[in-house]
Design a protein around this motif. Structure first.
Motif, PDB file in Angstrom:
ATOM      1  N   CYS A 240       0.830  -1.214   0.000  1.00 25.82           N
ATOM      2  CA  CYS A 240       0.000   0.000   0.000  1.00 25.82           C
ATOM      3  C   CYS A 240       0.861   1.258   0.000  1.00 25.82           C
ATOM      4  O   CYS A 240       0.553   2.235  -0.699  1.00 25.82           O
ATOM      5  N   LEU A 241       1.953   1.239   0.764  1.00 28.73           N
ATOM      6  CA  LEU A 241       2.852   2.399   0.810  1.00 28.73           C
ATOM      7  C   LEU A 241       3.452   2.687  -0.555  1.00 28.73           C
ATOM      8  O   LEU A 241       3.417   3.834  -1.031  1.00 28.73           O
ATOM      9  N   LEU A 242       3.984   1.663  -1.205  1.00 29.92           N
ATOM     10  CA  LEU A 242       4.663   1.867  -2.488  1.00 29.92           C
ATOM     11  C   LEU A 242       3.679   2.281  -3.578  1.00 29.92           C
ATOM     12  O   LEU A 242       3.991   3.132  -4.412  1.00 29.92           O
ATOM     13  N   ILE A 243       2.491   1.691  -3.558  1.00 30.37           N
ATOM     14  CA  ILE A 243       1.477   2.053  -4.550  1.00 30.37           C
ATOM     15  C   ILE A 243       0.972   3.469  -4.302  1.00 30.37           C
ATOM     16  O   ILE A 243       0.795   4.254  -5.238  1.00 30.37           O
ATOM     17  N   LEU A 244       0.737   3.801  -3.020  1.00 32.29           N
ATOM     18  CA  LEU A 244       0.254   5.137  -2.693  1.00 32.29           C
ATOM     19  C   LEU A 244       1.254   6.198  -3.132  1.00 32.29           C
ATOM     20  O   LEU A 244       0.877   7.212  -3.749  1.00 32.29           O
ATOM     21  N   VAL A 245       2.530   5.979  -2.856  1.00 27.67           N
ATOM     22  CA  VAL A 245       3.570   6.932  -3.257  1.00 27.67           C
ATOM     23  C   VAL A 245       3.586   7.091  -4.777  1.00 27.67           C
ATOM     24  O   VAL A 245       3.663   8.212  -5.310  1.00 27.67           O
ATOM     25  N   HIS A 246       3.507   5.965  -5.488  1.00 30.46           N
ATOM     26  CA  HIS A 246       3.543   5.997  -6.952  1.00 30.46           C
ATOM     27  C   HIS A 246       2.357   6.778  -7.526  1.00 30.46           C
ATOM     28  O   HIS A 246       2.549   7.692  -8.348  1.00 30.46           O
ATOM     29  N   GLU A 247       1.165   6.439  -7.064  1.00 32.61           N
ATOM     30  CA  GLU A 247      -0.022   7.098  -7.606  1.00 32.61           C
ATOM     31  C   GLU A 247      -0.117   8.556  -7.162  1.00 32.61           C
ATOM     32  O   GLU A 247      -0.631   9.399  -7.904  1.00 32.61           O
ATOM     33  N   LEU A 248       0.385   8.863  -5.970  1.00 30.28           N
ATOM     34  CA  LEU A 248       0.418  10.264  -5.531  1.00 30.28           C
ATOM     35  C   LEU A 248       1.309  11.101  -6.443  1.00 30.28           C
ATOM     36  O   LEU A 248       1.035  12.283  -6.673  1.00 30.28           O
ATOM     37  N   GLY A 249       2.377  10.486  -6.943  1.00 26.33           N
ATOM     38  CA  GLY A 249       3.235  11.196  -7.886  1.00 26.33           C
ATOM     39  C   GLY A 249       2.459  11.598  -9.127  1.00 26.33           C
ATOM     40  O   GLY A 249       2.493  12.761  -9.558  1.00 26.33           O
ATOM     41  N   HIS A 250       1.753  10.617  -9.729  1.00 18.74           N
ATOM     42  CA  HIS A 250       0.921  10.923 -10.900  1.00 18.74           C
ATOM     43  C   HIS A 250      -0.125  11.985 -10.563  1.00 18.74           C
ATOM     44  O   HIS A 250      -0.331  12.940 -11.313  1.00 18.74           O
ATOM     45  N   PHE A 251      -0.785  11.803  -9.414  1.00 18.45           N
ATOM     46  CA  PHE A 251      -1.881  12.686  -9.017  1.00 18.45           C
ATOM     47  C   PHE A 251      -1.409  14.126  -8.822  1.00 18.45           C
ATOM     48  O   PHE A 251      -2.001  15.067  -9.361  1.00 18.45           O
ATOM     49  N   ALA A 252      -0.344  14.303  -8.050  1.00 20.77           N
ATOM     50  CA  ALA A 252       0.125  15.649  -7.722  1.00 20.77           C
ATOM     51  C   ALA A 252       0.578  16.403  -8.967  1.00 20.77           C
ATOM     52  O   ALA A 252       0.254  17.586  -9.144  1.00 20.77           O
ATOM     53  N   VAL A 253       1.304  15.723  -9.840  1.00 23.49           N
ATOM     54  CA  VAL A 253       1.799  16.399 -11.046  1.00 23.49           C
ATOM     55  C   VAL A 253       0.648  16.653 -12.016  1.00 23.49           C
ATOM     56  O   VAL A 253       0.595  17.706 -12.668  1.00 23.49           O
ATOM     57  N   ALA A 254      -0.287  15.714 -12.113  1.00 22.32           N
ATOM     58  CA  ALA A 254      -1.457  15.922 -12.985  1.00 22.32           C
ATOM     59  C   ALA A 254      -2.220  17.172 -12.560  1.00 22.32           C
ATOM     60  O   ALA A 254      -2.578  18.019 -13.391  1.00 22.32           O
ATOM     61  N   LYS A 255      -2.462  17.301 -11.270  1.00 24.60           N
ATOM     62  CA  LYS A 255      -3.160  18.480 -10.762  1.00 24.60           C
ATOM     63  C   LYS A 255      -2.359  19.753 -11.046  1.00 24.60           C
ATOM     64  O   LYS A 255      -2.924  20.796 -11.406  1.00 24.60           O
ATOM     65  N   SER A 256      -1.042  19.673 -10.883  1.00 21.30           N
ATOM     66  CA  SER A 256      -0.205  20.871 -11.026  1.00 21.30           C
ATOM     67  C   SER A 256      -0.122  21.366 -12.463  1.00 21.30           C
ATOM     68  O   SER A 256       0.114  22.553 -12.695  1.00 21.30           O
ATOM     69  N   VAL A 257      -0.296  20.460 -13.448  1.00 18.18           N
ATOM     70  CA  VAL A 257      -0.229  20.881 -14.852  1.00 18.18           C
ATOM     71  C   VAL A 257      -1.615  20.996 -15.474  1.00 18.18           C
ATOM     72  O   VAL A 257      -1.748  21.128 -16.695  1.00 18.18           O
ATOM     73  N   GLY A 258      -2.661  20.954 -14.636  1.00 20.83           N
ATOM     74  CA  GLY A 258      -4.010  21.222 -15.114  1.00 20.83           C
ATOM     75  C   GLY A 258      -4.743  20.060 -15.727  1.00 20.83           C
ATOM     76  O   GLY A 258      -5.693  20.264 -16.499  1.00 20.83           O
ATOM     77  N   VAL A 259      -4.343  18.826 -15.416  1.00 17.57           N
ATOM     78  CA  VAL A 259      -5.052  17.651 -15.928  1.00 17.57           C
ATOM     79  C   VAL A 259      -6.186  17.303 -14.957  1.00 17.57           C
ATOM     80  O   VAL A 259      -5.980  17.276 -13.738  1.00 17.57           O
ATOM     81  N   ARG A 260      -7.356  17.015 -15.487  1.00 18.65           N
ATOM     82  CA  ARG A 260      -8.487  16.640 -14.639  1.00 18.65           C
ATOM     83  C   ARG A 260      -8.339  15.194 -14.188  1.00 18.65           C
ATOM     84  O   ARG A 260      -8.218  14.278 -15.012  1.00 18.65           O
ATOM     85  N   VAL A 261      -8.352  14.963 -12.875  1.00 15.63           N
ATOM     86  CA  VAL A 261      -8.291  13.620 -12.304  1.00 15.63           C
ATOM     87  C   VAL A 261      -9.690  13.228 -11.864  1.00 15.63           C
ATOM     88  O   VAL A 261     -10.263  13.844 -10.969  1.00 15.63           O
ATOM     89  N   ASN A 262     -10.261  12.202 -12.510  1.00 20.82           N
ATOM     90  CA  ASN A 262     -11.623  11.777 -12.192  1.00 20.82           C
ATOM     91  C   ASN A 262     -11.686  10.949 -10.909  1.00 20.82           C
ATOM     92  O   ASN A 262     -12.633  11.076 -10.129  1.00 20.82           O
ATOM     93  N   GLU A 263     -10.672  10.088 -10.706  1.00 23.72           N
ATOM     94  CA  GLU A 263     -10.682   9.250  -9.503  1.00 23.72           C
ATOM     95  C   GLU A 263      -9.260   8.929  -9.069  1.00 23.72           C
ATOM     96  O   GLU A 263      -8.391   8.631  -9.892  1.00 23.72           O
ATOM     97  N   PHE A 264      -9.045   8.992  -7.763  1.00 20.53           N
ATOM     98  CA  PHE A 264      -7.781   8.567  -7.166  1.00 20.53           C
ATOM     99  C   PHE A 264      -8.113   7.447  -6.201  1.00 20.53           C
ATOM    100  O   PHE A 264      -8.851   7.649  -5.233  1.00 20.53           O
ATOM    101  N   SER A 265      -7.586   6.243  -6.457  1.00 19.47           N
ATOM    102  CA  SER A 265      -7.971   5.080  -5.664  1.00 19.47           C
ATOM    103  C   SER A 265      -6.746   4.364  -5.103  1.00 19.47           C
ATOM    104  O   SER A 265      -5.745   4.181  -5.802  1.00 19.47           O
ATOM    105  N   LEU A 266      -6.866   3.953  -3.855  1.00 18.22           N
ATOM    106  CA  LEU A 266      -5.888   3.063  -3.249  1.00 18.22           C
ATOM    107  C   LEU A 266      -6.561   1.700  -3.141  1.00 18.22           C
ATOM    108  O   LEU A 266      -7.598   1.556  -2.504  1.00 18.22           O
ATOM    109  N   GLY A 267      -5.962   0.695  -3.787  1.00 18.19           N
ATOM    110  CA  GLY A 267      -6.552  -0.625  -3.824  1.00 18.19           C
ATOM    111  C   GLY A 267      -7.356  -0.831  -5.094  1.00 18.19           C
ATOM    112  O   GLY A 267      -7.635   0.115  -5.841  1.00 18.19           O
ATOM    113  N   MET A 268      -7.710  -2.076  -5.331  1.00 15.64           N
ATOM    114  CA  MET A 268      -8.486  -2.438  -6.515  1.00 15.64           C
ATOM    115  C   MET A 268      -9.722  -3.217  -6.066  1.00 15.64           C
ATOM    116  O   MET A 268      -9.834  -3.624  -4.918  1.00 15.64           O
ATOM    117  N   GLY A 269     -10.631  -3.453  -7.015  1.00  8.69           N
ATOM    118  CA  GLY A 269     -11.777  -4.295  -6.717  1.00  8.69           C
ATOM    119  C   GLY A 269     -12.929  -3.545  -6.083  1.00  8.69           C
ATOM    120  O   GLY A 269     -13.113  -2.339  -6.315  1.00  8.69           O
TER     121      GLY A 269
END
Length: 335
Positions: free
Chosen positions: A14-43
């Motif tokens: 969970c830690l490694l996945i959260l860090v990875h996806e937070l990277g995508h999320f934070a930069v996406a927000k900073s460059v003006g990309v719309r993020v529809n969903e941010f999820s930790l875990g699947m299913g």
């Protein structure tokens, strides 16, 4: 495989996945990309709330996570969609996840170095009757080179002495601000390693720890890339690859040895996640970056829809490969 091992594995994944996806999320927000969903875990969905235009969710299976962006795998007319942002902005979003895993590995190793100290090329003690003692090496000396090979850490000293072949080694020493050269004999210890009989000075400082974190992480990264090169050229063995079951087994083994060993494995896994995700294969971040580079030179010769289909095919291949590794893991680690 005990409950403690499973708990540690879930926390680490969970830690490694959260860090990875937070990277995508934070930069996406900073460059003006719309993020529809941010999820930790699947299913199946366990919990969800909405803030702004993004849904934040927690899902039942701690085996992944995602940052779902508008226009990531399809054409979208939304000006904030991923497919409508400049290529440089999309490239930053793509590499951000792996970059965060790289930084995580560096930080973990830095913290380990701060906790236990770093073995330097300074001499803390000289074993009585050892070749180094007979040669005149003293506590407080700093070893600068061995047989002309520069050293900057005690592991360098060990490697240089261990790799020497003569009856003696030439040591360049710094003592009280003065450089000198000493010829020392070499002996073989109980482990069969060539040694001279000195103990390293251990240093604990933020600067040394950070330097060690960076150098050790990039050294491990080099070894991983070398192995991948061997694997793709047929010189490596698929038998060395492990999947989730194998990783959980490794986590259990390292947890028994203590938190330092477990933290070191976590850093290794984080770095592995960073490198594997940047491989130029469809569905991986490296594959997405490759398509962005192609777009840079060809425009939209490959449509968003076509690229999405290629990434989907790549994902199916990855699932098949993971299933193959899973079967091998079960055979090796359970039966």
């Amino acid at each position: 495989m005990g409950l403690t091992t499973i708990i540690f594995a879930v926390i680490i994944f969970c830690l490694l996945i959260l860090v990875h996806e937070l990277g995508h999320f934070a930069v996406a927000k900073s460059v003006g990309v719309r993020v529809n969903e941010f999820s930790l875990g699947m299913g199946p969905l366990l919990f969800q709330f909405t803030r702004g235009d993004t849904e934040y969710s927690l899902r039942a299976l701690p085996i992944g996570g995602f940052c779902r962006m508008e226009g990531e795998d399809e054409d979208s007319a939304d000006p904030r969609a991923f497919n409508n942002r400049p290529i440089w902005a999309r490239a930053l979003v793509v590499v951000a996840g792996s970059f965060m895993n790289l930084v995580t590995a560096i930080l973990i190793i830095t913290c380990i170095a701060m906790a236990i100290g770093v073995a330097t090329n300074g001499v803390a003690a000289v074993e009585g009757g050892s070749p180094a003692a007979e040669a005149g090496v003293l506590p407080g000396d700093k070893i600068l080179s061995v047989d002309g090979e520069k050293v900057s850490s005690f592991s360098d000293v060990i490697s240089a002495v261990g790799g020497s072949e003569g009856a003696t080694v030439s040591l360049e020493i710094l003592r009280s601000g003065q450089k000198m050269t000493i010829e020392s004999g070499v002996t073989v210890n109980d482990s069969g390693r060539r040694v001279i009989g000195v103990t390293s000075e251990i240093r604990k400082s933020p600067g040394v720890a950070l330097t060690t974190g960076v150098s050790s992480t990039f050294a491990m990264g080099g070894q991983m890339l070398d192995y991948l090169g061997q694997l793709f050229t047929g010189r490596g063995s698929m038998d060395d690859l492990v999947g989730p079951v194998g990783i959980v087994s490794m986590i259990g083994d390292q947890a028994k040895l203590g938190l330092i060993n477990l933290a070191n494995l976590t850093a290794l896994l984080s770095l592995n996640l960073a490198i594997v995700n940047m491989l130029p294969f469809p569905a991986l971040d490296g594959g997405r970056l490759l398509f962005l580079i192609i777009r840079l030179f060809t425009g939209k010769a490959v449509s968003d829809e076509t690229e999405g289909k290629i990434h989907f095919a790549g994902m199916m291949i990855l699932f098949a490969f993971m299933a193959y590794i899973l079967v091998k893991d079960v055979d090796r680690f359970i039966f």
